[in-house]
Design an enzyme around this catalytic site. Structure first.
Site, PDB file in Angstrom:
ATOM      1  N   GLU A 124       0.805  -1.231   0.000  1.00  0.00           N
ATOM      2  CA  GLU A 124       0.000   0.000   0.000  1.00  0.00           C
ATOM      3  C   GLU A 124       0.836   1.278   0.000  1.00  0.00           C
ATOM      4  OE1 GLU A 124      -2.575  -0.563   3.395  1.00  0.00           O
ATOM      5  OE2 GLU A 124      -3.652  -2.187   2.414  1.00  0.00           O
ATOM      6  N   GLU A 231      -6.101 -10.633  -1.211  1.00  0.00           N
ATOM      7  CA  GLU A 231      -6.910 -10.395   0.006  1.00  0.00           C
ATOM      8  C   GLU A 231      -8.389 -10.256  -0.344  1.00  0.00           C
ATOM      9  OE1 GLU A 231      -5.376  -7.225   2.452  1.00  0.00           O
ATOM     10  OE2 GLU A 231      -3.315  -7.582   1.840  1.00  0.00           O
TER      11      GLU A 231
HETATM   12  C1  GLA Z   1      -4.806  -4.498   4.341  1.00  0.00           C
HETATM   13  C2  GLA Z   1      -3.580  -5.284   4.724  1.00  0.00           C
HETATM   14  C3  GLA Z   1      -3.948  -6.583   5.384  1.00  0.00           C
HETATM   15  C4  GLA Z   1      -5.056  -6.416   6.384  1.00  0.00           C
HETATM   16  C5  GLA Z   1      -6.219  -5.780   5.729  1.00  0.00           C
HETATM   17  C6  GLA Z   1      -7.348  -5.654   6.693  1.00  0.00           C
HETATM   18  O1  GLA Z   1      -5.380  -4.858   3.181  1.00  0.00           O
HETATM   19  O2  GLA Z   1      -2.742  -5.559   3.647  1.00  0.00           O
HETATM   20  O3  GLA Z   1      -2.830  -7.081   6.039  1.00  0.00           O
HETATM   21  O4  GLA Z   1      -4.624  -5.658   7.485  1.00  0.00           O
HETATM   22  O5  GLA Z   1      -5.818  -4.498   5.301  1.00  0.00           O
HETATM   23  O6  GLA Z   1      -7.542  -6.790   7.461  1.00  0.00           O
END
Ligand code: GLA
Length: 320
Positions: A124, A231
């Site tokens: 990020e 994710e």
């Molecule tokens: C982001 C992070 C993850 C997690 C999510 C929320 O996407 O990369 O590690 O913390 O937020 O659970």
């Protein structure tokens, strides 16, 4: 049938787990998944305390579990602006921060070098709004706008056989995906050792639409790197909607199922570049979205319900 079996000719299918969920959700995990990510346990600020001491006990449990059940393991994550130790970005200049990073990658990376096949190395780092390419953070403040170059180079020196990924959310929106693409392209042109793009895919039932995802996927494909879906979950609510409901309406369930079905169809079409699709959790009884962005608000973002029963979304991706 287990998703790992159904998708064996396409890509690995997996979930984010915790040291608790490998017990509470064991049945589903071993039936459906062949790749795991630690939801929190490997994060710098979780594995290391405020005095700099490591506690690997929870990671060790998940690593042992992944071995016992023959599952691959993704590493998550090293350079992020969240969940890092308080001291990490304090009182240091460029050389010191690089040294701290080098030490950390040598510690956790080397310890699990034979167990973890890839790392979400930088997480990020690209800005969401239109102002700058890079998110303002301690990392850019100390190391500068090209800090990813240093992190990838250091990690590759220490872990030459591990695939190194850049991982981000809002990965399918035009402005952000363009910035991610441009940034990685310039890194590749400068021979920075980066091997993959992680598309987090934290979506909701209204957004993104498949045209956006397809456009972003085509763009990332042009980089010539591996792609992981890292994710994935599909919230029942728009991001700014903090309302509460007792259970999702049939319209919501249909939207979610349709989006999951279409997304996996698209992923199958890109099986030559996608190696892994990971959901951010196993079943709806345990999801970070119950507390984000609204605290204590029930959500139902995954493929299995609160009783671990397959949802309609599961059938849309399992039957094709
Ligand atoms: C982001 C992070 C993850 C997690 C999510 C929320 O996407 O990369 O590690 O913390 O937020 O659970």
């Amino acid at each position: 049938m287990g998703l790992k079996e159904i998708y064996k000719d396409y890509f690995l299918v997996g979930a984010a787990v915790s040291h608790n969920s490998i017990k509470s959700h064991h049945k589903l995990i071993q039936e459906h998944f062949n790749v795991l990510t630690c939801e929190n346990e490997m994060k710098w600020g979780v594995v290391v305390d405020n005095n700099g001491n490591y506690d690997y006990s929870k990671v060790d449990k998940i690593v042992a579990y992944s071995k016992d059940y023959n599952m691959k393991l993704r590493g998550h994550t090293i350079a992020w602006h969240n969940q890092i130790p308080r001291w990490l970005l304090e009182d240091c200049g460029k050389e010191q921060l690089l040294e701290r990073t080098r030490k950390h990658i040598s510690n956790i990376g080397k310890r699990y070098e034979n167990d973890i096949f890839c790392w979400d190395l930088v997480n990020e780092a690209i800005n969401d709004d239109d102002t700058t390419t890079m998110r303002k953070s301690g990392w850019t403040g100390i190391l500068g706008e090209n800090f990813m170059d240093d992190i990838f180079q250091i990690a590759h020196e220490i872990l030459p056989n591990t695939q190194l990924f850049y991982n981000d959310y809002n990965e399918s929106y035009e402005n952000k995906s363009r910035k991610i693409y441009d940034k990685i392209k310039s890194m590749i042109e400068r021979d920075i050792p980066i091997h993959g793009v992680g598309m987090q895919c934290h979506w909701n039932i209204y957004s993104p639409n498949m045209d956006e995802v397809k456009r972003a996927m085509e763009q990332y494909a042009q980089l010539g790197l591996r792609i992981h879906i890292t994710e994935m979950d599909i919230s029942m609510f728009r991001f700014d909607d903090h309302s509460r409901i007792d259970k999702p309406t049939s319209d919501m369930i249909e939207r979610q199922s349709k989006l999951y079905g279409e997304a996996f169809k698209l992923f199958r079409n890109y099986k030559d570049i996608i190696d892994s699709v990971v959901l951010w959790g196993v079943a709806d009884d345990c999801t970070w979205l119950d507390n984000f962005p609204a605290q204590n608000r029930k959500n139902w973002p995954l493929l299995f319900d609160e009783n671990h029963k397959a949802k309609e979304a599961y059938y849309r991706i399992a039957q094709f």
